[in-house]
Structure formats: C-alpha cells, structure tokens
Design a protein around this motif. Sequence first.
Motif, PDB file in Angstrom:
ATOM      1  N   MET A  27       0.809  -1.204   0.000  1.00 16.62           N
ATOM      2  CA  MET A  27       0.000   0.000   0.000  1.00 16.62           C
ATOM      3  C   MET A  27       0.843   1.254   0.000  1.00 16.62           C
ATOM      4  O   MET A  27       1.786   1.372   0.768  1.00 16.62           O
ATOM      5  CB  MET A  27      -0.867   0.010   1.264  1.00 16.62           C
ATOM      6  N   CYS A  28       0.499   2.185  -0.868  1.00 17.29           N
ATOM      7  CA  CYS A  28       1.091   3.516  -0.785  1.00 17.29           C
ATOM      8  C   CYS A  28       0.380   4.244   0.343  1.00 17.29           C
ATOM      9  O   CYS A  28      -0.841   4.217   0.448  1.00 17.29           O
ATOM     10  CB  CYS A  28       0.927   4.273  -2.097  1.00 17.29           C
ATOM     11  N   THR A  29       1.151   4.887   1.211  1.00 19.15           N
ATOM     12  CA  THR A  29       0.544   5.540   2.365  1.00 19.15           C
ATOM     13  C   THR A  29       0.734   7.054   2.312  1.00 19.15           C
ATOM     14  O   THR A  29       0.694   7.712   3.331  1.00 19.15           O
ATOM     15  CB  THR A  29       1.124   4.986   3.683  1.00 19.15           C
ATOM     16  N   CYS A  30       0.964   7.588   1.105  1.00 24.54           N
ATOM     17  CA  CYS A  30       1.085   9.043   1.014  1.00 24.54           C
ATOM     18  C   CYS A  30      -0.274   9.688   1.302  1.00 24.54           C
ATOM     19  O   CYS A  30      -1.311   9.026   1.238  1.00 24.54           O
ATOM     20  CB  CYS A  30       1.627   9.479  -0.356  1.00 24.54           C
ATOM     21  N   GLU A  31      -0.243  10.976   1.621  1.00 29.28           N
ATOM     22  CA  GLU A  31      -1.458  11.676   2.036  1.00 29.28           C
ATOM     23  C   GLU A  31      -2.559  11.575   0.986  1.00 29.28           C
ATOM     24  O   GLU A  31      -3.723  11.356   1.289  1.00 29.28           O
ATOM     25  CB  GLU A  31      -1.094  13.142   2.318  1.00 29.28           C
ATOM     26  N   ARG A  32      -2.180  11.711  -0.285  1.00 26.20           N
ATOM     27  CA  ARG A  32      -3.174  11.679  -1.359  1.00 26.20           C
ATOM     28  C   ARG A  32      -3.878  10.319  -1.413  1.00 26.20           C
ATOM     29  O   ARG A  32      -5.101  10.241  -1.531  1.00 26.20           O
ATOM     30  CB  ARG A  32      -2.501  12.002  -2.697  1.00 26.20           C
ATOM     31  N   CYS A  33      -3.102   9.248  -1.361  1.00 21.43           N
ATOM     32  CA  CYS A  33      -3.686   7.911  -1.435  1.00 21.43           C
ATOM     33  C   CYS A  33      -4.547   7.626  -0.212  1.00 21.43           C
ATOM     34  O   CYS A  33      -5.622   7.039  -0.319  1.00 21.43           O
ATOM     35  CB  CYS A  33      -2.588   6.856  -1.585  1.00 21.43           C
ATOM     36  N   ARG A  34      -4.087   8.046   0.971  1.00 25.04           N
ATOM     37  CA  ARG A  34      -4.886   7.836   2.192  1.00 25.04           C
ATOM     38  C   ARG A  34      -6.233   8.534   2.062  1.00 25.04           C
ATOM     39  O   ARG A  34      -7.264   7.982   2.427  1.00 25.04           O
ATOM     40  CB  ARG A  34      -4.140   8.395   3.403  1.00 25.04           C
ATOM     41  N   ARG A  88      -3.470   8.318  -7.769  1.00 30.96           N
ATOM     42  CA  ARG A  88      -3.583   9.688  -8.283  1.00 30.96           C
ATOM     43  C   ARG A  88      -2.521  10.605  -7.688  1.00 30.96           C
ATOM     44  O   ARG A  88      -2.590  11.814  -7.855  1.00 30.96           O
ATOM     45  CB  ARG A  88      -4.989  10.210  -7.991  1.00 30.96           C
ATOM     46  N   HIS A  89      -1.558  10.000  -6.981  1.00 30.73           N
ATOM     47  CA  HIS A  89      -0.456  10.841  -6.463  1.00 30.73           C
ATOM     48  C   HIS A  89       0.490  11.186  -7.618  1.00 30.73           C
ATOM     49  O   HIS A  89       0.477  10.539  -8.658  1.00 30.73           O
ATOM     50  CB  HIS A  89       0.279  10.125  -5.331  1.00 30.73           C
ATOM     51  N   LYS A  90       1.304  12.203  -7.370  1.00 32.18           N
ATOM     52  CA  LYS A  90       2.224  12.609  -8.439  1.00 32.18           C
ATOM     53  C   LYS A  90       3.534  11.846  -8.320  1.00 32.18           C
ATOM     54  O   LYS A  90       3.913  11.458  -7.255  1.00 32.18           O
ATOM     55  CB  LYS A  90       2.470  14.120  -8.330  1.00 32.18           C
TER      56      LYS A  90
HETATM   57 ZN   LIG Z   1       0.372   7.522  -2.951  1.00 30.75          ZN
END
Ligand SMILES: [Zn+2]
Length: 90
Positions: A27-34, A88-90
């Motif tokens: 899982m990507c846990t960046c702010e956008r993905c969360r 949808r993160h960059k």
């Molecule tokens: Zn992400």
Amino acid sequence: MLHNYTETAVLQLLNDVIKNHQKENEMCTCERCRQDIMAIALNNLPPSYIVTDTGEIITQVSFNQFGGRAQVITQIMKAAEIVASNPRHK
Ligand SMILES: [Zn+2]
C-alpha cells in the motif's frame, strides 16, 4: 456536536489496515492515497451520525459499540485496491 461516526471508524481502521499491509509493501501511504481511500470507503458506507458533548472524545469503548467494524474494514480494503490500481499521487 454533530459527528459522523463512520468517519472516525474509517480513520482509525485505515491506520490499522495500513500497519498490517506496510510489511508487505502493498500500500502507498502518502497523504493523497490515504485521502482517496477514505473518500471511496466513506462513499460506500452508510453515515452514522451521533451527537457528542463539546470536547467529548470518542473512545475506543464507544468505537467498539459501533457494530460495523468488519464492514468498514472490507470497504477500506476494496478502496485500497482501487487506489493502488489507479493511484492519483504525483
Ligand atoms: Zn500515494
């Protein structure tokens, strides 16, 4: 204070789900993905409005009284899959 309890449940359980999946690096846990995961999960779950006194903290006890725990986890997992396949993160 009017409060959507489902939102609290999703926020807390999302942290659990992330903890459990981080080891596998799935899982990507960046702010956008969360936030994308939260938005999708919340759109698929019924809102559960409660009224709390100002400043009252929603405890783990009241959280456990909320019956939809398994349902919330299911929706978070589904949302995480959707986000992972189309991040949808960059
Ligand atoms: Zn992400």
